[in-house]
Design a protein around this motif. Structure first.
Motif, PDB file in Angstrom:
ATOM      1  N   GLY A 237       1.039  -1.246  -0.318  1.00 62.11           N
ATOM      2  CA  GLY A 237       0.023  -0.230  -0.066  1.00 62.11           C
ATOM      3  C   GLY A 237       1.333   1.003  -0.111  1.00 62.11           C
ATOM      4  N   VAL A 238       0.541   2.042  -1.040  1.00 63.85           N
ATOM      5  CA  VAL A 238       1.463   3.378  -0.720  1.00 63.85           C
ATOM      6  C   VAL A 238       0.413   4.470  -0.865  1.00 63.85           C
ATOM      7  N   ALA A 239       0.779   5.419  -0.051  1.00 61.18           N
ATOM      8  CA  ALA A 239       0.080   6.826   0.486  1.00 61.18           C
ATOM      9  C   ALA A 239       1.342   7.815  -0.346  1.00 61.18           C
ATOM     10  N   VAL A 240       0.629   8.722  -1.472  1.00 61.42           N
ATOM     11  CA  VAL A 240       0.682  10.045  -1.741  1.00 61.42           C
ATOM     12  C   VAL A 240       0.093  11.070  -1.237  1.00 61.42           C
ATOM     13  N   PRO A 241       0.705  12.668  -1.906  1.00 59.68           N
ATOM     14  CA  PRO A 241       0.053  13.325  -1.705  1.00 59.68           C
ATOM     15  C   PRO A 241      -0.495  14.446  -3.308  1.00 59.68           C
ATOM     16  N   GLY A 242      -1.078  14.767  -3.053  1.00 67.62           N
ATOM     17  CA  GLY A 242      -1.707  15.564  -4.272  1.00 67.62           C
ATOM     18  C   GLY A 242      -3.218  15.287  -4.613  1.00 67.62           C
ATOM     19  N   ILE A 243      -3.813  15.175  -5.777  1.00 71.33           N
ATOM     20  CA  ILE A 243      -4.495  14.904  -6.562  1.00 71.33           C
ATOM     21  C   ILE A 243      -5.019  13.286  -7.485  1.00 71.33           C
ATOM     22  N   VAL A 244      -5.312  11.988  -6.784  1.00 73.15           N
ATOM     23  CA  VAL A 244      -5.033  10.498  -6.365  1.00 73.15           C
ATOM     24  C   VAL A 244      -6.315  10.017  -7.315  1.00 73.15           C
ATOM     25  N   ASP A 245      -6.291   9.443  -8.393  1.00 70.00           N
ATOM     26  CA  ASP A 245      -7.563   8.314  -8.681  1.00 70.00           C
ATOM     27  C   ASP A 245      -6.904   7.127  -8.517  1.00 70.00           C
TER      28      ASP A 245
ATOM     29  N   THR B  51       4.736   8.440 -17.990  1.00 71.75           N
ATOM     30  CA  THR B  51       5.097   9.624 -18.107  1.00 71.75           C
ATOM     31  C   THR B  51       5.281  10.424 -16.909  1.00 71.75           C
ATOM     32  N   THR B  52       5.978  11.443 -16.596  1.00 68.46           N
ATOM     33  CA  THR B  52       6.107  12.266 -15.639  1.00 68.46           C
ATOM     34  C   THR B  52       7.028  13.766 -15.443  1.00 68.46           C
TER      35      THR B  52
ATOM     36  N   VAL C  45       1.981  19.185  -6.901  1.00 69.94           N
ATOM     37  CA  VAL C  45       2.509  20.455  -6.737  1.00 69.94           C
ATOM     38  C   VAL C  45       3.633  19.946  -6.658  1.00 69.94           C
ATOM     39  N   ASN C  46       4.649  19.134  -5.477  1.00 68.70           N
ATOM     40  CA  ASN C  46       5.334  19.638  -4.781  1.00 68.70           C
ATOM     41  C   ASN C  46       6.003  18.475  -5.123  1.00 68.70           C
ATOM     42  N   LEU C  47       5.996  17.383  -6.322  1.00 66.76           N
ATOM     43  CA  LEU C  47       6.783  16.378  -6.797  1.00 66.76           C
ATOM     44  C   LEU C  47       6.381  16.512  -7.620  1.00 66.76           C
ATOM     45  N   GLY C  48       6.303  17.243  -8.917  1.00 67.34           N
ATOM     46  CA  GLY C  48       6.038  17.428 -10.372  1.00 67.34           C
ATOM     47  C   GLY C  48       5.736  16.702 -10.261  1.00 67.34           C
ATOM     48  N   TRP C  49       4.603  16.092  -9.995  1.00 74.51           N
ATOM     49  CA  TRP C  49       3.635  14.642 -11.139  1.00 74.51           C
ATOM     50  C   TRP C  49       2.361  14.792 -11.942  1.00 74.51           C
ATOM     51  N   ARG C  50       2.651  14.560 -12.775  1.00 73.34           N
ATOM     52  CA  ARG C  50       1.999  14.449 -13.616  1.00 73.34           C
ATOM     53  C   ARG C  50       0.909  13.241 -14.447  1.00 73.34           C
ATOM     54  N   ASP C  51      -0.275  12.654 -13.407  1.00 74.18           N
ATOM     55  CA  ASP C  51      -0.317  11.125 -14.321  1.00 74.18           C
ATOM     56  C   ASP C  51       0.178   9.848 -14.683  1.00 74.18           C
ATOM     57  N   VAL C  52       0.818   9.712 -13.242  1.00 72.83           N
ATOM     58  CA  VAL C  52       2.041   8.878 -13.036  1.00 72.83           C
ATOM     59  C   VAL C  52       1.464   7.638 -12.333  1.00 72.83           C
ATOM     60  N   PRO C  53       1.817   6.605 -13.735  1.00 70.38           N
ATOM     61  CA  PRO C  53       1.009   5.306 -13.381  1.00 70.38           C
ATOM     62  C   PRO C  53       1.109   3.987 -11.896  1.00 70.38           C
ATOM     63  N   LEU C  54       1.357   4.705 -10.909  1.00 72.61           N
ATOM     64  CA  LEU C  54       2.558   4.450  -9.851  1.00 72.61           C
ATOM     65  C   LEU C  54       1.600   3.133  -9.149  1.00 72.61           C
ATOM     66  N   ARG C  55       0.596   2.570  -8.938  1.00 74.10           N
ATOM     67  CA  ARG C  55       0.031   1.629  -8.835  1.00 74.10           C
ATOM     68  C   ARG C  55       0.672  -0.023  -9.577  1.00 74.10           C
ATOM     69  N   ALA C  56       0.398   0.294 -11.107  1.00 70.78           N
ATOM     70  CA  ALA C  56       1.521  -0.827 -12.189  1.00 70.78           C
ATOM     71  C   ALA C  56       2.492  -0.265 -12.199  1.00 70.78           C
ATOM     72  N   LEU C  57       3.495  -0.056 -11.711  1.00 68.50           N
ATOM     73  CA  LEU C  57       4.557   0.636 -12.073  1.00 68.50           C
ATOM     74  C   LEU C  57       5.063   0.187 -10.710  1.00 68.50           C
ATOM     75  N   LEU C  58       4.523  -0.032  -9.654  1.00 70.25           N
ATOM     76  CA  LEU C  58       4.624  -0.873  -8.439  1.00 70.25           C
ATOM     77  C   LEU C  58       4.555  -2.587  -8.186  1.00 70.25           C
ATOM     78  N   THR C  59       3.619  -2.692  -8.978  1.00 71.05           N
ATOM     79  CA  THR C  59       3.090  -3.687  -9.566  1.00 71.05           C
ATOM     80  C   THR C  59       4.282  -4.337  -9.678  1.00 71.05           C
ATOM     81  N   GLU C  60       4.366  -3.873 -11.030  1.00 68.13           N
ATOM     82  CA  GLU C  60       5.569  -4.225 -11.995  1.00 68.13           C
ATOM     83  C   GLU C  60       6.845  -5.076 -11.630  1.00 68.13           C
ATOM     84  N   ARG C  61       6.999  -3.911 -10.628  1.00 68.59           N
ATOM     85  CA  ARG C  61       8.776  -3.848  -9.689  1.00 68.59           C
ATOM     86  C   ARG C  61       8.307  -5.046  -8.759  1.00 68.59           C
TER      87      ARG C  61
END
Length: 339
Positions: free
Chosen positions: A78-86, A338-339, A96-112
């Motif tokens: 489980g991962v908690a992140v700031p900002g707007i999260v889908d 994309t980041t 804003v504070n991390l400079g992110w736009r539309d990062v598919p973080l769940r898919a990336l972590l699942t793969e890793r």
């Protein structure tokens, strides 16, 4: 942590709380036991791609630690992140504070992490989940968690889950207008609650009142306790604004408990005594909820991330809706990051 034991492997999950400056992580056993804790800088000065890479590396190290020390890999994360999260799609939409736009973080972590299920949550809602289930709101079927920090956000708890809303904005109590036509807010409105009752707002008001640009909300609280009239005025204005916002929220949500956290809550009864009274004066037909301080501190996000992960393997619905990483309607692909 003890030596590795392959005879008695320990089922556990990875919990990761990503902040603007630091990341907190843990391996959490099936019974909630903290098996391992770690921290490291987020590294946002190196850019958004480096932050994503750092999260993936940190998660992989936690997985390896679990194998080495506890005899098997984590069964979920489980991962908690700031900002707007889908949360339903597992996408960090904007931070804003991390400079992110539309990062598919769940898919990336699942793969890793070798294909294990991964839940992605909003930091405040995830912290609220922990406070509601195992912290100050334990036993309350409906609660509102409000951390008073640089800004003000909120988490709406209903029957053991936290509501995200149709578009991921549920709980944004900091942008309830409590002073129409008042101070401009970065959101585009005027008179938002967080412009009057956040720790940042109190710091700004007290610095102006006392003439010390370095003074902050903690200094204001100390001055209130010592009887300073200027501090009491600044503090009461913040308390009144907060009470207005909270009564609006409780009128809509009818929570059994109001849980107040964040930096401003560290003032203890200097905040809670006048706040309880201000809320009590404002309610009419509404039922007065219990108003209590948060108890988990800066561990709430990490503990909540562990609960998100545990929900996945327990087969329960995620705290803000379905979080199935194999959802065939999820359009994200790890190869299209994309980041």
């Amino acid at each position: 942590m003890g030596p590795r034991s392959t005879l008695f492997p320990v089922k556990h999950v990875i919990a990761l709380d990503v902040g603007g400056t630091g990341m907190k992580a843990a391996l959490i056993g099936a019974d909630g036991e903290l098996l391992h804790r770690a921290r490291r800088p987020t590294g946002r000065d190196r850019g958004p791609e480096a932050v994503v890479a750092g999260i993936l590396d940190f998660a992989a190290e936690l997985r390896a630690h679990g194998i080495d020390r506890h005899g098997e890999a984590a069964v979920a994360a489980g991962v908690a992140v700031p900002g707007i999260v889908d949360e339903a799609r597992g996408v960090a939409v904007h931070a804003v504070n991390l400079g992110w736009r539309d990062v598919p973080l769940r898919a990336l972590l699942t793969e890793r992490l070798g294909g294990i299920p991964v839940a992605l949550g909003h930091d405040v809602r995830t912290g609220g989940l922990a406070e509601g289930r195992i912290g100050a709101g334990r036993g309350a079927d409906r609660f509102l968690f409000v951390p008073l920090g640089t800004g003000i956000a909120g988490a709406i708890g209903i029957d053991g889950r936290v509501e995200a809303g149709a578009h991921g904005f549920a709980g944004e109590i900091g942008h309830i207008v409590v002073r129409p036509g008042g101070a401009p807010c970065p959101c585009g409105q005027r008179g938002c609650l967080e412009r009057y009752a956040s720790a940042a707002a109190v710091s700004e008001a007290w610095a102006a009142a006392c003439g010390d640009p370095g003074a902050d909300a903690a200094d204001c609280a100390k001055a209130v306790e010592s009887g300073d009239a200027r501090a009491r005025q600044v503090w009461q204005e913040a308390v009144d604004a907060l009470a207005d916002g909270l009564v609006t929220a409780l009128t809509l949500l009818d929570p059994r408990a109001l849980i107040i956290g964040g930096g401003l809550a560290e003032a203890g009864e200097t905040l809670f005594t006048p706040l309880r009274e201000a809320v009590r004066r404002r309610v009419t037909f509404q039922k007065l909820p219990t108003l209590v301080p948060a108890t988990l501190g800066d561990t709430a996000g990490c503990l909540g991330a562990g609960l998100l992960a545990r929900d996945l393997i327990d087969g329960t619905t995620g705290p803000t809706g379905p979080t199935d990483p194999t959802d065939p309607t999820d359009p994200t692909d790890p190869s299209e990051v994309t980041t």
